[in-house]
Design an enzyme around this catalytic site. Structure first.
Site, PDB file in Angstrom:
ATOM      1  N   ASP A  30       0.827  -1.220   0.000  1.00 35.45           N
ATOM      2  CA  ASP A  30       0.000   0.000   0.000  1.00 35.45           C
ATOM      3  C   ASP A  30       0.858   1.265   0.000  1.00 35.45           C
ATOM      4  OD1 ASP A  30      -2.342   1.400  -0.036  1.00 35.45           O
ATOM      5  OD2 ASP A  30      -2.767   1.170   2.111  1.00 35.45           O
ATOM      6  N   ASN A  32       1.223   3.354  -2.835  1.00 32.22           N
ATOM      7  CA  ASN A  32       1.758   3.726  -4.159  1.00 32.22           C
ATOM      8  C   ASN A  32       1.272   5.099  -4.592  1.00 32.22           C
ATOM      9  OD1 ASN A  32       2.705   1.134  -4.136  1.00 32.22           O
ATOM     10  ND2 ASN A  32       1.350   0.368  -5.747  1.00 32.22           N
ATOM     11  N   ARG A  43      -0.618   8.682 -10.210  1.00 27.19           N
ATOM     12  CA  ARG A  43      -0.687   7.495  -9.349  1.00 27.19           C
ATOM     13  C   ARG A  43      -0.098   6.260 -10.041  1.00 27.19           C
ATOM     14  NH1 ARG A  43      -4.002   7.480  -4.966  1.00 27.19           N
ATOM     15  NH2 ARG A  43      -4.403   5.272  -5.255  1.00 27.19           N
ATOM     16  N   HIS A  47       2.388   2.967  -8.906  1.00 26.56           N
ATOM     17  CA  HIS A  47       2.138   1.527  -9.086  1.00 26.56           C
ATOM     18  C   HIS A  47       3.316   0.876  -9.819  1.00 26.56           C
ATOM     19  CE1 HIS A  47      -1.747   2.090  -7.452  1.00 26.56           C
ATOM     20  NE2 HIS A  47      -2.273   2.701  -8.483  1.00 26.56           N
ATOM     21  N   SER A  75      -7.471  -5.591  -4.962  1.00 26.39           N
ATOM     22  CA  SER A  75      -8.537  -6.203  -4.164  1.00 26.39           C
ATOM     23  C   SER A  75      -9.850  -6.225  -4.943  1.00 26.39           C
ATOM     24  CB  SER A  75      -8.729  -5.418  -2.858  1.00 26.39           C
ATOM     25  OG  SER A  75      -9.387  -4.192  -3.119  1.00 26.39           O
ATOM     26  N   ASN A  78     -11.039  -2.805  -5.215  1.00 24.27           N
ATOM     27  CA  ASN A  78     -10.305  -1.798  -6.000  1.00 24.27           C
ATOM     28  C   ASN A  78     -10.957  -1.459  -7.345  1.00 24.27           C
ATOM     29  OD1 ASN A  78      -7.071  -2.885  -4.755  1.00 24.27           O
ATOM     30  ND2 ASN A  78      -8.225  -1.065  -4.158  1.00 24.27           N
ATOM     31  N   ARG A  81     -12.243   2.147  -8.179  1.00 23.31           N
ATOM     32  CA  ARG A  81     -11.345   3.276  -8.504  1.00 23.31           C
ATOM     33  C   ARG A  81     -11.645   3.801  -9.919  1.00 23.31           C
ATOM     34  NH1 ARG A  81      -5.534   2.439  -5.611  1.00 23.31           N
ATOM     35  NH2 ARG A  81      -6.367   1.760  -3.612  1.00 23.31           N
ATOM     36  N   ARG A 204      -5.002  -1.654   8.990  1.00 23.80           N
ATOM     37  CA  ARG A 204      -6.163  -2.532   8.763  1.00 23.80           C
ATOM     38  C   ARG A 204      -5.796  -3.605   7.743  1.00 23.80           C
ATOM     39  NH1 ARG A 204      -7.818   2.677   6.983  1.00 23.80           N
ATOM     40  NH2 ARG A 204      -7.302   2.972   4.788  1.00 23.80           N
ATOM     41  N   GLU A 217       1.152 -12.432  13.005  1.00 25.19           N
ATOM     42  CA  GLU A 217       1.761 -11.257  13.629  1.00 25.19           C
ATOM     43  C   GLU A 217       1.744 -10.133  12.599  1.00 25.19           C
ATOM     44  OE1 GLU A 217       2.833 -11.020  16.743  1.00 25.19           O
ATOM     45  OE2 GLU A 217       2.277 -13.106  17.140  1.00 25.19           O
TER      46      GLU A 217
HETATM   47  C1  IPE Z   1      -5.436  -2.677  -0.049  1.00 26.99           C
HETATM   48  O1  IPE Z   1      -5.129  -1.350  -0.224  1.00 26.99           O
HETATM   49  C2  IPE Z   1      -5.381  -3.388  -1.364  1.00 26.99           C
HETATM   50  C3  IPE Z   1      -4.066  -3.490  -1.960  1.00 26.99           C
HETATM   51  C4  IPE Z   1      -2.931  -3.090  -1.451  1.00 26.99           C
HETATM   52  C5  IPE Z   1      -4.036  -4.124  -3.248  1.00 26.99           C
HETATM   53  P1  IPE Z   1      -6.255  -0.239  -0.375  1.00 26.99           P
HETATM   54  O2  IPE Z   1      -5.533   1.040  -0.554  1.00 26.99           O
HETATM   55  O3  IPE Z   1      -7.212  -0.643  -1.429  1.00 26.99           O
HETATM   56  O4  IPE Z   1      -6.971  -0.313   1.036  1.00 26.99           O
HETATM   57  P2  IPE Z   1      -7.867   0.757   1.790  1.00 26.99           P
HETATM   58  O5  IPE Z   1      -8.908   1.232   0.833  1.00 26.99           O
HETATM   59  O6  IPE Z   1      -6.957   1.870   2.202  1.00 26.99           O
HETATM   60  O7  IPE Z   1      -8.409   0.034   2.966  1.00 26.99           O
HETATM   61  C1  IPE Z   2      -1.687   0.172  -3.254  1.00 28.35           C
HETATM   62  O1  IPE Z   2      -1.450   1.534  -3.334  1.00 28.35           O
HETATM   63  C2  IPE Z   2      -1.930  -0.463  -4.586  1.00 28.35           C
HETATM   64  C3  IPE Z   2      -3.328  -0.822  -4.841  1.00 28.35           C
HETATM   65  C4  IPE Z   2      -4.294  -0.761  -3.984  1.00 28.35           C
HETATM   66  C5  IPE Z   2      -3.645  -1.306  -6.157  1.00 28.35           C
HETATM   67  P1  IPE Z   2      -2.635   2.571  -3.358  1.00 28.35           P
HETATM   68  O2  IPE Z   2      -3.016   2.825  -4.778  1.00 28.35           O
HETATM   69  O3  IPE Z   2      -3.742   2.143  -2.484  1.00 28.35           O
HETATM   70  O4  IPE Z   2      -1.917   3.857  -2.768  1.00 28.35           O
HETATM   71  P2  IPE Z   2      -2.534   4.886  -1.740  1.00 28.35           P
HETATM   72  O5  IPE Z   2      -3.030   4.111  -0.563  1.00 28.35           O
HETATM   73  O6  IPE Z   2      -3.629   5.600  -2.447  1.00 28.35           O
HETATM   74  O7  IPE Z   2      -1.386   5.774  -1.396  1.00 28.35           O
HETATM   75 MG    MG Z   3      -4.129   2.396  -0.517  1.00 31.15          MG
END
Ligand code: IPE
Ligand code: IPE
Ligand code: MG
Length: 250
Positions: A30, A32, A43, A47, A75, A78, A81, A204, A217
């Site tokens: 998480d 990225n 963004r 990634h 996920s 996701n 988005r 979380r 853990e």
């Molecule tokens: C969890 O990250 C999913 C991945 C890292 C692929 P998210 O960025 O989607 O999680 P939330 O929305 O902050 O809980």
């Molecule tokens: C995790 O990074 C990758 C995916 C969930 C695909 P994010 O895209 O959730 O990055 P933040 O949390 O917005 O910084």
């Molecule tokens: Mg995220």
């Protein structure tokens, strides 16, 4: 390989007990987007950098002697988005699968993809088959990429499979137990993760391995995933080794 690795990371390596490594590490990759934002980049650049870091960390984990690494890449949630971000992630995944030989290099890495097939393109599904088949005999470390993965969705599909077994008379409902549910999860071929890492400061699970993490853990860190290094990995494992895992005992 391990020798060079040790020499390069001597200060932290000395604190690591190589006889007490986690068997299965889960990583929620998480941060990225925030990494990219800080640098004024789109963004998708975050990634892309995150995918690079995954290559390095997979090799490092393998050299350390970790047997299973499961990473959360996309996920089931996701999909909400913006379309251009989802498209960029799917494109990146496609490239990743195409480039699997480069990722593996000389290392004995098996790649498996876990998650629902629903909603994934035919192209990606085909590439998944190719990569899984091509790497199926590799044994040093298994990299599981959780793509279109949701823990609740996984439990639902396990229950559905068991329902079909009951309907066809193969099992008695009284035989449903934890083992049977586990055996019907995507992760049936590996031990539960003993260690879960989440960078980016969030605390979380976000629907990651919710059944399997009953006694995992956790390790949280403010570092965004694209900044995560080998040192962070080793540091986190050193921390894991200090934990007192009781599993309900005393
Ligand atoms: C969890 O990250 C999913 C991945 C890292 C692929 P998210 O960025 O989607 O999680 P939330 O929305 O902050 O809980
Ligand atoms: C995790 O990074 C990758 C995916 C969930 C695909 P994010 O895209 O959730 O990055 P933040 O949390 O917005 O910084
Ligand atoms: Mg995220």
């Amino acid at each position: 390989m391990l020798k060079l690795f040790k020499r390069k990371n001597k200060d932290i390596f000395d604190r690591l007990d190589t006889n007490n490594l986690p068997k299965h590490i889960g990583i929620i990759m998480d941060g990225n987007g925030r990494w990219a934002k800080k640098r004024g980049l789109p963004r998708s650049a975050g990634h892309r950098m995150g995918a690079k870091v995954l290559e390095q960390i997979t090799r490092d984990a393998g050299h350390l002697g970790i047997k299973f690494l499961t990473v959360y890449a996309f996920s089931t949630e996701n999909w909400v988005r913006p379309k251009d971000e989802v498209d960029a992630l799917m494109k990146l995944m496609t490239e990743y699968l195409d480039d699997y030989r480069r990722l593996i290099g000389d290392d004995d890495i098996r790649i498996r993809i876990i998650g629902s097939k629903e909603g994934l393109s035919e192209e990606i599904l085909q590439k998944i088959d190719v990569v899984e088949n091509a790497t199926k005999d590799n044994r040093a470390i298994t990299l599981n990429i959780a793509l279109n993965y949701g823990g609740r969705d996984e439990i639902v599909q396990s229950v559905r499979k068991i329902g079909h077994m009951i309907k066809s008379g193969d099992i008695d409902p009284d035989l449903i137990d934890e083992k049977l549910i586990s055996e019907n999860l995507y992760t049936n071929y590996m031990p539960d993760p003993d260690f879960i890492i989440r960078p980016s400061g969030e605390m979380r699970l976000s629907n990651f391995l919710i059944w399997q993490s009953a006694y995992s853990e956790f390790w949280y860190s403010d570092i965004n995933w694209p900044d995560f290094t080998r040192n962070d990995l080793i540091r986190s494992i050193v921390d894991f080794q200090k934990r007192n895992r009781r599993f309900g005992g005393v």
